[in-house]
Scaffold this active site. Structure first.
Site, PDB file in Angstrom:
ATOM      1  N   ARG A  63      -6.896   9.122   3.270  1.00 32.52           N
ATOM      2  CA  ARG A  63      -8.055   8.214   3.284  1.00 32.52           C
ATOM      3  C   ARG A  63      -8.630   8.085   4.684  1.00 32.52           C
ATOM      4  NH1 ARG A  63      -8.549   3.103   5.212  1.00 32.52           N
ATOM      5  NH2 ARG A  63      -6.301   3.046   5.536  1.00 32.52           N
ATOM      6  N   ARG A  64      -7.773   7.838   5.665  1.00 34.34           N
ATOM      7  CA  ARG A  64      -8.263   7.665   7.032  1.00 34.34           C
ATOM      8  C   ARG A  64      -8.888   8.962   7.550  1.00 34.34           C
ATOM      9  NH1 ARG A  64      -2.970   4.207   8.992  1.00 34.34           N
ATOM     10  NH2 ARG A  64      -3.851   2.111   8.675  1.00 34.34           N
ATOM     11  N   CYS A 112      -0.814  10.901  -3.768  1.00 36.27           N
ATOM     12  CA  CYS A 112      -0.753  10.681  -2.327  1.00 36.27           C
ATOM     13  C   CYS A 112      -1.699  11.605  -1.570  1.00 36.27           C
ATOM     14  CB  CYS A 112       0.675  10.848  -1.817  1.00 36.27           C
ATOM     15  SG  CYS A 112       1.392  12.459  -2.203  1.00 36.27           S
ATOM     16  N   ARG A 134       2.695  10.495  12.444  1.00 36.57           N
ATOM     17  CA  ARG A 134       3.491   9.609  11.602  1.00 36.57           C
ATOM     18  C   ARG A 134       4.512   8.875  12.439  1.00 36.57           C
ATOM     19  NH1 ARG A 134       6.615  11.718   7.602  1.00 36.57           N
ATOM     20  NH2 ARG A 134       6.920   9.521   7.154  1.00 36.57           N
ATOM     21  N   GLY A 135       5.097   7.816  11.825  1.00 36.57           N
ATOM     22  CA  GLY A 135       6.092   7.001  12.503  1.00 36.57           C
ATOM     23  C   GLY A 135       5.691   5.546  12.467  1.00 36.57           C
ATOM     24  N   ASN A 136       6.571   4.671  12.954  1.00 35.37           N
ATOM     25  CA  ASN A 136       6.235   3.252  12.981  1.00 35.37           C
ATOM     26  C   ASN A 136       5.247   2.964  14.107  1.00 35.37           C
ATOM     27  OD1 ASN A 136       7.744   3.144  15.377  1.00 35.37           O
ATOM     28  ND2 ASN A 136       9.584   2.428  14.345  1.00 35.37           N
ATOM     29  N   VAL A 137       4.889   1.709  14.269  1.00 36.42           N
ATOM     30  CA  VAL A 137       3.868   1.349  15.252  1.00 36.42           C
ATOM     31  C   VAL A 137       4.253   1.827  16.648  1.00 36.42           C
ATOM     32  CG1 VAL A 137       2.776  -0.600  16.449  1.00 36.42           C
ATOM     33  CG2 VAL A 137       2.938  -0.595  13.949  1.00 36.42           C
ATOM     34  N   THR A 193      -3.558  10.901  12.464  1.00 37.49           N
ATOM     35  CA  THR A 193      -3.293  10.133  11.252  1.00 37.49           C
ATOM     36  C   THR A 193      -2.685  11.063  10.212  1.00 37.49           C
ATOM     37  OG1 THR A 193      -4.200   8.698   9.512  1.00 37.49           O
ATOM     38  CG2 THR A 193      -5.596  10.507  10.264  1.00 37.49           C
ATOM     39  N   THR A 248       6.308   4.187  17.586  1.00 35.60           N
ATOM     40  CA  THR A 248       6.316   5.642  17.676  1.00 35.60           C
ATOM     41  C   THR A 248       4.909   6.188  17.827  1.00 35.60           C
ATOM     42  OG1 THR A 248       8.331   5.807  16.351  1.00 35.60           O
ATOM     43  CG2 THR A 248       6.953   7.771  16.475  1.00 35.60           C
ATOM     44  N   ARG A 249       3.982   5.675  17.024  1.00 36.19           N
ATOM     45  CA  ARG A 249       2.617   6.189  17.081  1.00 36.19           C
ATOM     46  C   ARG A 249       1.918   5.806  18.389  1.00 36.19           C
ATOM     47  NH1 ARG A 249       0.005   4.844  11.351  1.00 36.19           N
ATOM     48  NH2 ARG A 249       1.787   3.452  11.079  1.00 36.19           N
ATOM     49  N   LYS A 292       0.823  -1.214   0.000  1.00 37.66           N
ATOM     50  CA  LYS A 292       0.000   0.000   0.000  1.00 37.66           C
ATOM     51  C   LYS A 292       0.856   1.264   0.000  1.00 37.66           C
ATOM     52  CE  LYS A 292      -0.838   0.476   5.018  1.00 37.66           C
ATOM     53  NZ  LYS A 292      -0.286   1.828   5.193  1.00 37.66           N
ATOM     54  N   ASP A 293       2.141   1.143   0.286  1.00 41.55           N
ATOM     55  CA  ASP A 293       3.029   2.299   0.322  1.00 41.55           C
ATOM     56  C   ASP A 293       3.869   2.447  -0.945  1.00 41.55           C
ATOM     57  OD1 ASP A 293       2.179   2.995   2.884  1.00 41.55           O
ATOM     58  OD2 ASP A 293       3.671   1.708   3.839  1.00 41.55           O
TER      59      ASP A 293
END
Length: 292
Positions: free
Chosen positions: A115-116, A225, A133-136, A111, A138-139, A69-70
């Site tokens: 889309r979200r 994007c 933003r950031g990885n799991v 977010t 981080t968020r 998806k990225d």
């Protein structure tokens, strides 16, 4: 890295190799270097691929592992995707509330995904969206620190990290996921016949037909994007059924459509895209290049 580990395991299992036959090479993507702004403001999805593309093109690595998806819809001709791994859970998880309806009135939602953000505001216009933003890890830390009341994470990513207990999966009849969500895509140089053949052994045909249909829709829509688009494609009675929704960024406007077609036949996908664009309001159409 969890996706790379899974790819290595599948390659080794398919070819009878020991684990040390496949070297994992960490590459820090630009998308992980800049976390204080939305991707749409600093280069879009290419920020997840440009370092990998450079290394792949230079021959420093033989293949790249992506979260599908990225990955940009249009990719350089020098590369191709010999393998898509079996699709994992494609749903989003809501973290911080039991459901969309249960999000507190006026809550701050973190977010960076158009889309979200648009889909949330369409359902809950009282909420405020802030960049997250950031990885799991981080968020989740930002959420714990009170930077937002709730956020979204991909169920597949949580599953791969052994954190399936985090959050509440949002059912697809209420909340449509992103195109290609839950899929690991493996890319190599188009002229590398040896690597292409090795990767073909782990390609998952059912996932490929879904993913190619979803990416074909994105191409027909001409989204970027910045484009708030949600897509769900799944098998039904030997066919594929696709449901897609386009939003205005503020969530105030939404159009939706469905199509059924044979796997690999994208005529139905093109017709769905044309129908959506024909019905798009100006606030929606402005974010899709082919509109108008």
């Amino acid at each position: 890295m969890a996706q790379a580990v899974e790819t290595r395991a599948r390659l080794c299992a398919a070819h009878g190799w020991s684990e040390d036959a496949v070297e994992l090479v960490p590459v820090l993507a630009s998308g992980d270097k800049v976390l204080d702004r939305p991707l749409s403001e600093i280069g879009g999805k290419a920020l997840w691929t440009k370092e990998l593309d450079q290394w792949l093109g230079e021959g420093r690595i033989d293949l790249s592992v992506h979260s599908a998806k990225d990955v940009e819809t249009i990719r350089p001709d020098a590369f191709h995707f010999p393998a898509f791994l079996p699709r994992a859970d494609r749903r989003d998880c809501l973290v911080g509330a039991a459901s969309i309806a249960a999000i507190p009135e006026g809550a701050v939602v973190g977010t960076s995904a158009p889309r979200r953000a648009a889909q949330l505001l369409n359902l809950r216009p009282d909420c405020k969206v802030v960049t997250f933003r950031g990885n799991v890890a981080t968020r989740l830390a930002k959420l714990q620190a009170g930077e937002a009341d709730v956020t979204f994470l991909a169920a597949a990513g949580l599953e791969r990290l052994g954190q399936s207990a985090v959050g509440v999966p949002l059912e697809q009849d209420e909340w449509i996921p992103a195109a290609a969500q839950g899929v690991i895509a493996i890319e190599c140089r188009a002229d590398d016949a040896t690597t292409t053949a090795l990767l073909a052994a782990i390609d998952h045909a059912a996932t490929r037909v879904e993913l190619e249909a979803e990416r074909a829709l994105l191409a027909e829509l001409g989204g970027t994007c910045h484009s708030p688009v949600a897509v769900l494609c799944a098998p039904a009675d030997g066919a594929l059924v696709m449901r897609a929704a386009l939003f205005s960024p503020d969530g105030a406007e939404r159009i939706e459509g469905t199509a059924s077609f044979a796997p690999g036949d994208h005529a139905g996908v093109k017709a769905l895209a044309a129908d959506l664009l024909a019905r798009a309001t100006p606030a929606i159409a402005a974010h899709f290049r082919k509109a108008g």
